[in-house]
Scaffold this active site. Structure first.
Site, PDB file in Angstrom:
ATOM      1  N   ILE A  12       0.841  -1.206   0.000  1.00  0.00           N
ATOM      2  CA  ILE A  12       0.000   0.000   0.000  1.00  0.00           C
ATOM      3  C   ILE A  12       0.875   1.255   0.000  1.00  0.00           C
ATOM      4  CG2 ILE A  12      -1.936   1.164   1.126  1.00  0.00           C
ATOM      5  CD1 ILE A  12      -2.557  -1.528   2.551  1.00  0.00           C
ATOM      6  N   ASN A  35       9.613  -6.917   4.353  1.00  0.00           N
ATOM      7  CA  ASN A  35       8.558  -7.497   3.505  1.00  0.00           C
ATOM      8  C   ASN A  35       8.425  -6.751   2.171  1.00  0.00           C
ATOM      9  OD1 ASN A  35       6.624  -9.545   3.169  1.00  0.00           O
ATOM     10  ND2 ASN A  35       4.964  -8.113   3.621  1.00  0.00           N
ATOM     11  N   ASP A  58      15.163   0.576  10.328  1.00  0.00           N
ATOM     12  CA  ASP A  58      14.041   0.188  11.170  1.00  0.00           C
ATOM     13  C   ASP A  58      13.449   1.421  11.857  1.00  0.00           C
ATOM     14  OD1 ASP A  58      12.425  -0.985  13.215  1.00  0.00           O
ATOM     15  OD2 ASP A  58      13.606  -2.823  13.002  1.00  0.00           O
ATOM     16  N   PHE A  80       2.906   3.329   7.618  1.00  0.00           N
ATOM     17  CA  PHE A  80       2.498   2.002   7.132  1.00  0.00           C
ATOM     18  C   PHE A  80       3.305   0.880   7.787  1.00  0.00           C
ATOM     19  CE2 PHE A  80       1.588   4.610   3.297  1.00  0.00           C
ATOM     20  CZ  PHE A  80       0.293   4.236   3.048  1.00  0.00           C
ATOM     21  N   SER A 124      -7.018  -1.011  10.514  1.00  0.00           N
ATOM     22  CA  SER A 124      -7.607  -2.121   9.751  1.00  0.00           C
ATOM     23  C   SER A 124      -9.037  -2.370  10.189  1.00  0.00           C
ATOM     24  CB  SER A 124      -6.770  -3.375  10.031  1.00  0.00           C
ATOM     25  OG  SER A 124      -7.434  -4.507   9.559  1.00  0.00           O
ATOM     26  N   THR A 126     -10.043  -5.034  10.846  1.00  0.00           N
ATOM     27  CA  THR A 126      -9.947  -6.100  11.844  1.00  0.00           C
ATOM     28  C   THR A 126     -10.297  -5.580  13.251  1.00  0.00           C
ATOM     29  OG1 THR A 126      -8.580  -7.985  12.482  1.00  0.00           O
ATOM     30  CG2 THR A 126      -7.482  -5.880  12.398  1.00  0.00           C
ATOM     31  N   TYR A 148      -2.143  -9.522  15.895  1.00  0.00           N
ATOM     32  CA  TYR A 148      -2.017  -8.480  14.861  1.00  0.00           C
ATOM     33  C   TYR A 148      -3.104  -7.413  15.056  1.00  0.00           C
ATOM     34  CZ  TYR A 148      -2.888  -6.137  10.450  1.00  0.00           C
ATOM     35  OH  TYR A 148      -3.143  -5.166   9.504  1.00  0.00           O
ATOM     36  N   LYS A 152      -3.164  -3.128  16.240  1.00  0.00           N
ATOM     37  CA  LYS A 152      -3.850  -2.003  15.572  1.00  0.00           C
ATOM     38  C   LYS A 152      -4.749  -1.259  16.574  1.00  0.00           C
ATOM     39  CE  LYS A 152      -2.115  -2.607  11.515  1.00  0.00           C
ATOM     40  NZ  LYS A 152      -1.069  -1.684  11.070  1.00  0.00           N
ATOM     41  N   LEU A 199      -6.735 -13.934   0.027  1.00  0.00           N
ATOM     42  CA  LEU A 199      -7.414 -14.546  -1.113  1.00  0.00           C
ATOM     43  C   LEU A 199      -6.809 -14.170  -2.467  1.00  0.00           C
ATOM     44  CD1 LEU A 199      -9.789 -16.265  -2.139  1.00  0.00           C
ATOM     45  CD2 LEU A 199     -11.156 -14.167  -2.172  1.00  0.00           C
TER      46      LEU A 199
END
Ligand code: NAD
Ligand code: UFG
Length: 333
Positions: A12, A35, A58, A80, A124, A126, A148, A152, A199
Site C-alpha cells: 500500500i 517485507n 528500522d 504504514f 484495519s 480487523t 495483529y 492495531k 485470497l
C-alpha cells in the site's frame, strides 16, 4: 510539502508514494525491507518521473528516526510500517507487539521532539472484530481476535491518548477493508514470496500455476452463496485516500477514524468467477472447512470518509481482478 512514508516500499505504501508524488508532495521513505524490495524505490521513480529519498532501516531505531527528521523538513508522516500476517501473529505475538507498537512509539516520540505532530496511521477493519450488523460504521464496538489486530487497536488508543495529552496533534486513523489490485504500469503490486494467506494473492498464484488449487474456506456461512463476503478495494483508490487524509491532517487538528472501503461485499466465489472471466484463465478450487477466526461477512459504510475527506472509491471489481493479474504477469516476465 514533504511527507515521511514509513513502510513506503510495501504494497500500500508504494502506491501511496506514487499518488503523493503525482499530487506535488515530496516523499521520504523509511523501510527495513523485511517485507518488500529495494527496487520498488526505482519503480516509484519510473512511474512518476520524480525523485524520492530512501532510508533503509528500522522505524524502531530512534537515532535513525532523529537523523531522518534532522536531514529532512518533514511536514507530516504516513505510518504504514508494520507486520501484517494474522496467522504468524498468533505464533509470534511478541514479535508483532514489539515491531508494530515499538515502531509507533519511537516514531511518535521523535515526531514530538521535533514538533511534527501530523500523522496518518494504517489501521484495519480487523478492529471491528465480528461486527453485530452490516455495513460497518466507525462508531461500532471495537474488539480483536488475534495479536495483529490487537496491535492495531492498541496503537489507535495510543494515538488517541497522544491527542488528549496535546491538542496540537492531528491524527487520521485509516481502517482499511481488503485492498487488492495493482498499479496499471504493472511495476508495483503485491506478490508475496511465501505461500499467501490472503485470497487475491493466492488466486493469482493458482492462475500462474505456482500453486495447484485454491482452498475456499467454507461454503456454509449465512451469506449469498455460503462463502465469506468482504469489501475489496483497489489499492490505487486506497492510496488516493491517503492523499486526502494528508490534506486533512495538514489543515486541521484532532483525531478521527475513517473506514476505507467501497461499501460493496463480494463472496469468495464471486471473486473467483470474476477473476476467471476478466482474465480468461482457469482457477481451480475446492471447498474445504472454515478457517479459524474468519467472520462470515464484512463491508464498510464508507460515507464518513466521503463527508470528511472528500474521498470515495471509484474502481470496480473487474478492474481490481485484472490489475492484480496484470502485475504478476508483467513482473514475472
Ligand atoms: P507490506 O508488508 O507490503 O508493507 C509494510 C512495509 O513495512 C514493508 O515494506 C516492510 O518491509 C515494512 N516494515 C515492517 N516493519 C518495519 C519496521 N519496523 N521498520 C521499517 N519498515 C518496516 O504491507 P501492506 O499491505 O502495504 O500494509 C501496510 C500497512 O497497512 C500495515 O501496517 C498493515 O498492517 C496495514 N493493513 C494492511 C491490510 C492489507 O490487507 N494489506 C489491511 C489492513 C491494514
Ligand atoms: N479465503 C479463502 N481461501 C484462501 C484465502 C482466503 O477462501 O486461500 C477467504 C477467507 O476465508 C475470507 C476471504 O477469502 O472469506 C478473504 O480472506 P483474506 O485472507 O483475503 O482477508 P481477511 O478479510 O481474512 O483479512 C484481511 C487481512 C487482515 C485485515 C482484514 C481487514 O488479512 O489483516 O483483511 O482489513 F485485517
Amino acid at each position: 510539502m514533504k511527507i515521511l512514508v514509513t513502510g513506503g516500499t510495501g504494497y500500500i505504501g508504494s502506491h501511496t508514494c506514487v499518488e503523493l508524488l503525482e499530487n506535488g508532495y515530496e516523499v521520504v521513505i523509511v523501510d527495513n525491507l523485511v517485507n518488500s524490495k529495494r527496487e520498488v524505490v526505482d519503480y516509484i521513480k519510473e512511474i512518476t518521473n520524480k525523485d524520492v529519498t530512501f532510508y533503509e532501516g528500522d522505524v524502531c531505531d530512534k537515532e535513525l528516526m532523529r537523523k531522518i527528521f534532522k536531514e529532512n523538513a518533514i511536514d507530516a508522516v504516513i505510518h504504514f510500517a508494520g507486520l501484517k500476517a494474522v496467522g504468524e501473529s498468533v505464533q509470534k505475538p511478541l514479535m508483532y507487539y514489539r515491531n508494530n507498537i515499538d515502531s509507533t512509539l519511537t516514531l511518535c516520540e521523535v515526531m514530538d521532539e521535533v514538533g511534527c505532530r501530523k500523522i496518518v496511521f494504517s489501521s484495519s477493519a480487523t478492529v471491528y472484530g465480528s461486527p453485530k450488523s452490516l455495513p460497518i460504521k466507525e462508531d461500532f464496538p471495537l474488539s480483536t481476535t488475534n495479536p495483529y489486530g490487537s496491535t492495531k487497536l492498541y496503537i489507535e488508543g495510543i494515538l488517541r491518548d497522544l491527542y488528549t495529552s496535546n491538542n496540537d496533534w492531528s491524527i487520521a486513523l485509516l481502517r482499511y477493508f481488503n485492498p487488492i489490485g495493482a498499479h496499471k504500469s504493472g511495476l508495483i503490486g503485491e506478490n508475496p514470496n511465501d505461500i499467501p494467506n490472503n485470497l487475491m494473492p493466492y488466486i493469482v498464484k493458482v492462475a500462474t500455476k505456482e500453486l495447484e488449487i485454491l482452498s475456499v474456506y467454507g461454503n456454509d456461512y449465512d451469506t449469498k452463496d455460503g462463502t465469506g463476503v468482504r469489501d475489496y478495494i483497489h489499492v490505487v483508490d486506497l492510496a488516493k485516500a491517503h492523499v486526502k487524509a494528508i490534506e486533512k491532517v495538514l489543515k486541521d487538528r484532532g483525531v478521527d477514524a475513517y473506514n476505507l472501503g467501497t461499501g460493496h461485499g463480494y463472496s469468495v466465489l464471486e471473486i473467483v468467477e470474476t477473476f476467471k472471466r476478466v482474465n480468461n484463465i482457469d482457477v481451480p478450487y475446492k471447498i474445504v472447512g472454515r478457517r479459524p477466526g474468519d467472520i462470515a461477512a464484512c463491508y464498510a459504510d464508507p460515507s464518513y470518509a466521503k463527508e470528511k475527506l472528500g474521498w470515495e472509491a471509484e474502481k470496480e471489481i473487474d478492474e481490481m481482478c485484472k490489475d492484480s493479474y496484470n502485475f504478476v504477469k508483467q513482473h514475472k516476465g
